[in-house]
Write an enzyme that holds these catalytic residues in place. Sequence first.
Site, PDB file in Angstrom:
ATOM      1  CE  LYS A 206      -3.411   2.274   2.928  1.00 53.78           C
ATOM      2  NZ  LYS A 206      -4.436   2.022   3.951  1.00 53.78           N
TER       3      LYS A 206
HETATM    4  C1  R5P Z   1      -2.561   4.060   7.186  1.00 56.73           C
HETATM    5  O1  R5P Z   1      -1.669   3.398   7.629  1.00 56.73           O
HETATM    6  C2  R5P Z   1      -3.912   3.585   7.331  1.00 56.73           C
HETATM    7  O2  R5P Z   1      -3.995   2.266   6.841  1.00 56.73           O
HETATM    8  C3  R5P Z   1      -5.000   4.425   6.705  1.00 56.73           C
HETATM    9  O3  R5P Z   1      -6.166   3.827   7.025  1.00 56.73           O
HETATM   10  C4  R5P Z   1      -4.807   4.556   5.252  1.00 56.73           C
HETATM   11  O4  R5P Z   1      -3.826   5.469   4.947  1.00 56.73           O
HETATM   12  C5  R5P Z   1      -6.011   4.688   4.344  1.00 56.73           C
HETATM   13  O5  R5P Z   1      -6.794   5.688   4.662  1.00 56.73           O
HETATM   14  P1  R5P Z   1      -6.911   7.047   3.842  1.00 56.73           P
HETATM   15  O6  R5P Z   1      -7.409   6.691   2.492  1.00 56.73           O
HETATM   16  O7  R5P Z   1      -7.885   7.795   4.667  1.00 56.73           O
HETATM   17  O8  R5P Z   1      -5.545   7.662   3.792  1.00 56.73           O
END
Ligand code: R5P
Length: 294
Positions: A206
Amino acid sequence: MADSDGARVAKDYHLDIAPPTGDGFAVKGAQHLEWGMKNRLARMFDPVSGNTVMLAFDHGYIMGPTSGLERLDVVIPPLAPHVNVLMGARGALRSCIPPTVQNPICLRVGYDKSVLFDDMSDGGGLACDIAGAIRMNAVCLAAQTFIGAAGEANSLGLLARIVDSGNAYGIPTMGVVAVGKDMARTEKFFLLATRILAENGANVVKSYYCDGFEHVTAACPVPIVIAGGKKLPEADALQMAYRAISEGAHGVDMGRNIFQAADPGAMAQAVGLVVHSGYTAAAAYEFYQDTAAK
Ligand code: R5P
């Protein structure tokens, strides 16, 4: 000390050559994995599009009750039918998500320091062991990794332990690239960080979207899904998703840009059209406007 100064600058990403998949299996880099691991990945990544919409609602594990996630039990279940995967921490899942939910679960198994600390990178560990993850019926384990920060070695060690435990039971691991407050979100950083996570065994990475993203996805041997980041206007968030998919991402793991949208259900569906159905950002935004509660 590695002589990084002498390394040649990477530039030939062979963008014209598709990555190996083997046997028609849709998930990048998974061709040599065993059946159980592939089966779990096939539940995450749509076999036709090869992509996934993951809904991230793990923010509270370091941030407390984020705007839009004050009540997980109210907000998340109605969105579940519109996404492929639910990503959360076990306490949130156990207390707020019905166990009858049909989505596969990507379980955050690492803990980190809270946002009250300036440097969150140096204090993480294992929040849920492999037995706990199996009890939660996780199809994927997730942990944050702090490349270029004080906690880099600690978080890479944690990633390695999670990958080992996941490999033992056929459960893939998603490495999450963390970006510190003072770090630039550049192609150079994401090339480095995503590749490090993949080479250390992550089956999915990710990351955030950046300029030069096609190089980042080409150089990462496993699928990249993008985080959404801070809330953007819906049209801009769809544009970011469109660019990411066009430049080689295999989906999104999006939170705030879905659950903080004016109509989260319509936004989740619009993101899905970009990720799975080849919609342009403009067409998906038109769908969003037509579908959003008036
Ligand atoms: C980060 O480590 C987390 O997994 C967050 O949940 C992630 O970044 C995704 O959320 P967003 O799209 O709000 O950034």
